[in-house]
Design an enzyme around this catalytic site. Sequence first.
Site, PDB file in Angstrom:
ATOM      1  N   ASP A  50       0.832  -1.199   0.000  1.00  0.00           N
ATOM      2  CA  ASP A  50       0.000   0.000   0.000  1.00  0.00           C
ATOM      3  C   ASP A  50       0.871   1.255   0.000  1.00  0.00           C
ATOM      4  O   ASP A  50       1.931   1.281   0.630  1.00  0.00           O
ATOM      5  CB  ASP A  50      -0.929   0.002   1.219  1.00  0.00           C
ATOM      6  N   LEU A  70       1.852   7.499 -10.302  1.00  0.00           N
ATOM      7  CA  LEU A  70       0.522   7.371 -10.926  1.00  0.00           C
ATOM      8  C   LEU A  70      -0.504   6.825  -9.952  1.00  0.00           C
ATOM      9  O   LEU A  70      -1.570   6.372 -10.362  1.00  0.00           O
ATOM     10  CB  LEU A  70       0.576   6.429 -12.146  1.00  0.00           C
ATOM     11  N   SER A 114      -4.023  15.879 -13.454  1.00  0.00           N
ATOM     12  CA  SER A 114      -5.327  15.688 -14.112  1.00  0.00           C
ATOM     13  C   SER A 114      -5.762  16.949 -14.857  1.00  0.00           C
ATOM     14  O   SER A 114      -6.150  17.942 -14.224  1.00  0.00           O
ATOM     15  CB  SER A 114      -6.368  15.332 -13.049  1.00  0.00           C
ATOM     16  N   TYR A 139     -10.446  15.706  -5.475  1.00  0.00           N
ATOM     17  CA  TYR A 139      -9.425  15.024  -6.299  1.00  0.00           C
ATOM     18  C   TYR A 139      -8.566  16.062  -7.045  1.00  0.00           C
ATOM     19  O   TYR A 139      -7.336  15.989  -7.043  1.00  0.00           O
ATOM     20  CB  TYR A 139     -10.161  14.097  -7.253  1.00  0.00           C
ATOM     21  N   ARG A 206     -16.026  16.026 -23.663  1.00  0.00           N
ATOM     22  CA  ARG A 206     -14.769  15.609 -23.075  1.00  0.00           C
ATOM     23  C   ARG A 206     -13.722  15.477 -24.169  1.00  0.00           C
ATOM     24  O   ARG A 206     -14.050  15.276 -25.337  1.00  0.00           O
ATOM     25  CB  ARG A 206     -14.937  14.246 -22.363  1.00  0.00           C
ATOM     26  N   ARG A 264     -24.228  15.973 -12.305  1.00  0.00           N
ATOM     27  CA  ARG A 264     -23.521  15.969 -11.021  1.00  0.00           C
ATOM     28  C   ARG A 264     -22.701  17.253 -10.884  1.00  0.00           C
ATOM     29  O   ARG A 264     -22.103  17.724 -11.861  1.00  0.00           O
ATOM     30  CB  ARG A 264     -22.600  14.745 -10.939  1.00  0.00           C
TER      31      ARG A 264
HETATM   32  N1  LIG Z   1      -7.904   7.455 -16.195  1.00  0.00           N
HETATM   33  C1  LIG Z   1      -8.145   8.756 -16.252  1.00  0.00           C
HETATM   34  O1  LIG Z   1      -9.190   9.205 -16.757  1.00  0.00           O
HETATM   35  C2  LIG Z   1      -7.122   9.734 -15.711  1.00  0.00           C
HETATM   36  C3  LIG Z   1      -7.122  11.038 -16.193  1.00  0.00           C
HETATM   37  C4  LIG Z   1      -6.181  11.936 -15.693  1.00  0.00           C
HETATM   38  C5  LIG Z   1      -5.286  11.534 -14.723  1.00  0.00           C
HETATM   39  N2  LIG Z   1      -5.312  10.259 -14.248  1.00  0.00           N
HETATM   40  C6  LIG Z   1      -4.365   9.888 -13.208  1.00  0.00           C
HETATM   41  O2  LIG Z   1      -3.464   8.948 -13.731  1.00  0.00           O
HETATM   42  C7  LIG Z   1      -3.074   8.042 -12.718  1.00  0.00           C
HETATM   43  C8  LIG Z   1      -3.320   6.613 -13.190  1.00  0.00           C
HETATM   44  O3  LIG Z   1      -4.683   6.488 -13.520  1.00  0.00           O
HETATM   45  P1  LIG Z   1      -5.289   5.135 -14.112  1.00  0.00           P
HETATM   46  O4  LIG Z   1      -6.450   5.507 -14.934  1.00  0.00           O
HETATM   47  O5  LIG Z   1      -4.202   4.295 -14.653  1.00  0.00           O
HETATM   48  O6  LIG Z   1      -5.871   4.513 -12.762  1.00  0.00           O
HETATM   49  P2  LIG Z   1      -5.878   2.996 -12.287  1.00  0.00           P
HETATM   50  O7  LIG Z   1      -6.822   2.924 -11.151  1.00  0.00           O
HETATM   51  O8  LIG Z   1      -6.064   2.076 -13.429  1.00  0.00           O
HETATM   52  O9  LIG Z   1      -4.397   2.815 -11.744  1.00  0.00           O
HETATM   53  C9  LIG Z   1      -3.989   3.296 -10.497  1.00  0.00           C
HETATM   54  C10 LIG Z   1      -3.138   2.232  -9.850  1.00  0.00           C
HETATM   55  O10 LIG Z   1      -2.808   2.709  -8.542  1.00  0.00           O
HETATM   56  C11 LIG Z   1      -2.928   1.635  -7.637  1.00  0.00           C
HETATM   57  N3  LIG Z   1      -3.260   2.144  -6.308  1.00  0.00           N
HETATM   58  C12 LIG Z   1      -4.336   2.874  -5.940  1.00  0.00           C
HETATM   59  N4  LIG Z   1      -4.308   3.114  -4.624  1.00  0.00           N
HETATM   60  C13 LIG Z   1      -3.184   2.523  -4.152  1.00  0.00           C
HETATM   61  C14 LIG Z   1      -2.605   2.418  -2.866  1.00  0.00           C
HETATM   62  N5  LIG Z   1      -3.168   2.979  -1.790  1.00  0.00           N
HETATM   63  N6  LIG Z   1      -1.456   1.738  -2.748  1.00  0.00           N
HETATM   64  C15 LIG Z   1      -0.870   1.159  -3.821  1.00  0.00           C
HETATM   65  N7  LIG Z   1      -1.369   1.221  -5.069  1.00  0.00           N
HETATM   66  C16 LIG Z   1      -2.524   1.908  -5.227  1.00  0.00           C
HETATM   67  C17 LIG Z   1      -4.068   0.762  -8.167  1.00  0.00           C
HETATM   68  O11 LIG Z   1      -3.945  -0.571  -7.698  1.00  0.00           O
HETATM   69  C18 LIG Z   1      -3.878   0.899  -9.683  1.00  0.00           C
HETATM   70  O12 LIG Z   1      -3.122  -0.172 -10.198  1.00  0.00           O
HETATM   71  C19 LIG Z   1      -3.865   8.399 -11.469  1.00  0.00           C
HETATM   72  O13 LIG Z   1      -3.067   9.204 -10.646  1.00  0.00           O
HETATM   73  C20 LIG Z   1      -5.019   9.198 -12.013  1.00  0.00           C
HETATM   74  O14 LIG Z   1      -5.468  10.139 -11.068  1.00  0.00           O
HETATM   75  C21 LIG Z   1      -6.204   9.345 -14.737  1.00  0.00           C
END
Ligand SMILES: NC(=O)c1ccc[n+]([C@@H]2O[C@H](COP(=O)([O-])OP(=O)(O)OC[C@H]3O[C@@H](n4cnc5c(N)ncnc54)[C@H](O)[C@@H]3O)[C@@H](O)[C@H]2O)c1
Length: 310
Positions: A50, A70, A114, A139, A206, A264
């Site tokens: 974690d 990430l 983001s 967020y 979007r 929302r």
């Molecule tokens: N997907 C989108 O629309 C988007 C858009 C802009 C920014 N982001 C950012 O990009 C990053 C990756 O996004 P994503 O879409 O790949 O999300 P995702 O949920 O697929 O990946 C995030 C990863 O972080 C891990 N994680 C979460 N909490 C954790 C914890 N407490 N300890 C250890 N691991 C943990 C999860 O297991 C997951 O594998 C994030 O920071 C997200 O905020 C995503």
Amino acid sequence: MKITVFGGCGFIGSHLVDALLLQGHDIRVFDRSLELFRTPLVDVEYVIGDFGNRGLVSSAIKGSDIVFHLISTTVPKTSNDDPVFDVSSNIIETLYLLEACVKENVNKVVFISSGGTVYGAPARVPISENDQTDPICSYGISKLAIEKYLFLFNKLYGLNYTIVRPSNPYGPRQNPKNIQGAVSVFLGNALEQLPIIIWGDGSVSRDFLYIDDLVDGIVKATFAKSDYRVFNIGSGAGTSLNALVAMIREITRVDIDVSYKASRAFDVPELVLDTSRAQRELGWSHKTAMADGLRATWNALLENRQDQVN
Ligand SMILES: NC(=O)c1ccc[n+]([C@@H]2O[C@H](COP(=O)([O-])OP(=O)(O)OC[C@H]3O[C@@H](n4cnc5c(N)ncnc54)[C@H](O)[C@@H]3O)[C@@H](O)[C@H]2O)c1
């Protein structure tokens, strides 16, 4: 280079890891669980734990030249349900990560922020990196706060950093069962012949961005020489949710039902990012046409379902 990717088993992280491996880097991934859609990669060292386990986080970055961050423990909706958790699990734990990066002499931290939330409801589109930032969800506030702490750690300790603000990425391995990611959720519902829920009348637009284009932007932002540290990465075009549904109907040939619900408060009405900085400074450009990206994502969902049957 030796690189640690926090959140490397997630949607964006898994594609980033693929791109970094192709470039010959030595990759360690820190995540709380292994990838959902693939078995572990033989060339990757996994540290499973974690983000709140500070000792494990510190040991995971030992010897790293670059750290990609990430991990997000929340999405816009859940962050507003419990802002205290959002702040403590994201901002506070990131501060511990940054302190560890300073101690371990990490050369660079790359933070995935983001583009969809740090600006809030934009005064104009396309939105450039210098436009006002007034997030309307916790967020987005946390993302912005982490950006500011990166700035501070650079001033205080010389920690080098780059920030990428993606728009709305989609593509293979984005979990269709998640509560965010309209493209994957809608395609997942088409696969299961379930109705699509749209919050509002479907006119919100979007900036949908295919994952390969995002990862290309992240890699270029990481390694390019530029005086800028913050980069929008998006497609540069807005697509309404109603238009997205029409494209999905055409590609999947599924006549999906749409159920419209009250809009929302944390959904911004319009999002299109100005990516001229990334184009100019990084030599990056958006390449994937939406129809091609949607088809690739749909085909990946079909293949995954086939794998589950076999
Ligand atoms: N997907 C989108 O629309 C988007 C858009 C802009 C920014 N982001 C950012 O990009 C990053 C990756 O996004 P994503 O879409 O790949 O999300 P995702 O949920 O697929 O990946 C995030 C990863 O972080 C891990 N994680 C979460 N909490 C954790 C914890 N407490 N300890 C250890 N691991 C943990 C999860 O297991 C997951 O594998 C994030 O920071 C997200 O905020 C995503």
